[in-house]
Scaffold this motif. Structure first.
Motif: not given
Length: 459
Positions: A278-283
């Protein structure tokens, strides 16, 4: 004194003869309970918007985590009820009730309609099911921990209970594996549409396995001896919270051990997962693979930690993990931000040339060292704080308040702090504050317990 010696010898003999079966049945059964409790959290980013409609994806996720947190908040109430049942009629019978409640609630999540069909009622039903799950888990863990510890030889109590301790991480790992496998089998589109129900529906099969494993277990010699001479507590919960000595130990266990251990566990696992997603938007698929690999690698650390606590003591292992966490969490999460898939604000979609799932996994691995140091010896430590007649209830209260409430609120508070401050690193401030408080209280007031004889009384 002679009676206590005979009980101790009987307990050691039972442990030597049956300990493998006892550990396997208790730990696997508890892992299944944790799976059913944690699969709810493993699917948070996938399901939040299906059950809550706040207007923004982050708002939906926070609402979902609030429902997730309700289960943790109700764990101490489950302790009060099932602690009485477990102490009065036996640990083995209470297992069956808690397992059945947990499985039924998990299954119902898998078949219930979403907000698209029934509106806000979907979220309300979800919260009710989480309450029931929290009650069930509140009666499960403490019974299993007490069961193993009361069968274990004194010099191996940390080692033997550490297998139970890794069951929580193993349950989280199992939930991540099942979700990952379902995503790969169904495909992302189908999983998002209906495949997400499969991990919840699996609870029916897991219940059958858990009942099979637990059905042959009998109560420990320590408990059966007290029961045979009429020395079990008439009201174990009341005795735990009204006896001034017991109350003191319950409070010390919460503020000197379990709340610090709890925030470390949930920060290093659930919050780390949500931070990446949610913060780094890693898949989603990448973050799931990272967590699965990290959790697999960390499992031996729990056994090593439990064994080491039998050799050098439990107190400073617990407090050492809190000191390390308080000193390093901010730097760890700041460094994780350097290896995320985007530079700066992910909304600007600027690719990060230093993006490295390997480095993200390595930084989560470092956090798992803190988890193992804190979680490996905690069951043995709590068991050693209280006498047999009220052990089930007395150790359960601080565990489920400290670990469940303080720890379980980490993901929710973390994302709320990020949302309110706009600082992506603010989420660890809550964990650091709790760890420092627990470290100070524990260092001053807690005592070492590894040499306590649990066949007699608490120290």
């Amino acid at each position: 004194m002679a009676s206590s010696s005979r009980v101790a010898r009987g307990t050691a003999a039972a442990a030597d003869k049956h300990i493998g079966k006892i550990i396997t049945a208790s730990s696997v059964g508890t892992m299944i309970e944790w799976y059913q409790f944690f699969v709810f959290g493993s699917l948070a980013t996938t399901l939040a918007s299906k059950f809550f409609q706040t207007g923004t994806p982050l708002g939906n996720l926070i609402a979902w985590l609030a429902a997730f947190a309700v289960g943790f908040i109700f764990r101490p109430f489950g302790t009060v009820f099932f602690g009485r049942v477990g102490t009065m009629i036996g640990r083995d019978r209470s297992y069956m009730v808690t397992m059945s409640i947990m499985a039924a609630c998990t299954f119902l999540v898998g078949i219930m309609p979403t907000a698209e069909s029934i509106g806000a009622a979907a979220g309300i039903i979800l919260v009710v099911l989480r309450i029931l799950q929290g009650l069930a888990l509140g009666g499960e863990y403490s019974g299993a921990a007490t069961y193993i510890a009361e069968h274990a030889p004194q010099n191996k109590r940390g080692l033997y209970t550490s297998f139970l301790q890794l069951s929580a991480t193993a349950g989280f790992l199992l939930s991540m594996l099942v979700v990952l496998i379902c995503r790969m089998i169904f495909g992302e589109a189908a999983f998002d549409a209906w495949g997400w129900r499969a991990p919840f529906l699996l609870s029916v099969l897991l219940l059958g396995l858990s009942i099979y494993l637990r059905s042959s277990l009998k109560d420990s010699p320590l408990f059966l001896n007290l029961k045979s001479i009429g020395q079990t507590a008439n009201d174990p919960v009341k005795e735990s919270i009204t006896n001034p000595i017991n109350v003191r130990y319950v409070l010390l266990a919460i503020f000197g051990a379990t709340m610090g251990q709890g925030v470390i566990w949930y920060t290093s696992q659930f919050y780390a997962l949500y931070y990446m997603q949610s913060v780094l938007h890693v898949p989603l698929l990448t973050s799931a693979v990272i967590m699965v690999v990290v959790l697999l690698l960390s499992i031996p650390l729990f056994v090593l930690s439990g064994w080491l606590s039998d050799q050098i003591g439990r107190k400073w292992m617990l407090l050492g993990s809190m000191a390390l966490a308080a000193l390093s969490y901010y730097s760890i999460y700041a460094t994780m931000g350097n290896y995320g898939p985007f530079v700066g604000d992910p909304a600007q979609n600027i690719a990060n040339p230093d993006y490295s799932p390997f480095m993200l996994g390595l930084l989560v691995c470092v956090q798992m060292i803190f988890v193992a140091m804190a979680y490996g010896p905690i069951a043995a430590y709590l068991v050693e704080m209280f006498p047999t007649r009220i052990r089930y209830s007395s150790m359960a209260l601080p565990y489920h308040i400290g670990n469940g409430v303080f720890g379980g609120l980490v993901p929710l508070f973390g994302l709320l702090l990020i949302q309110s401050t706009g600082n992506p690193l603010a989420g660890v401030f809550y964990t650091i504050a709790i760890a420092i408080i627990c470290l100070v209280v524990g260092a001053i007031f807690l005592r070492e317990s590894k040499n306590v004889d649990i066949t007699t009384t608490a120290w």
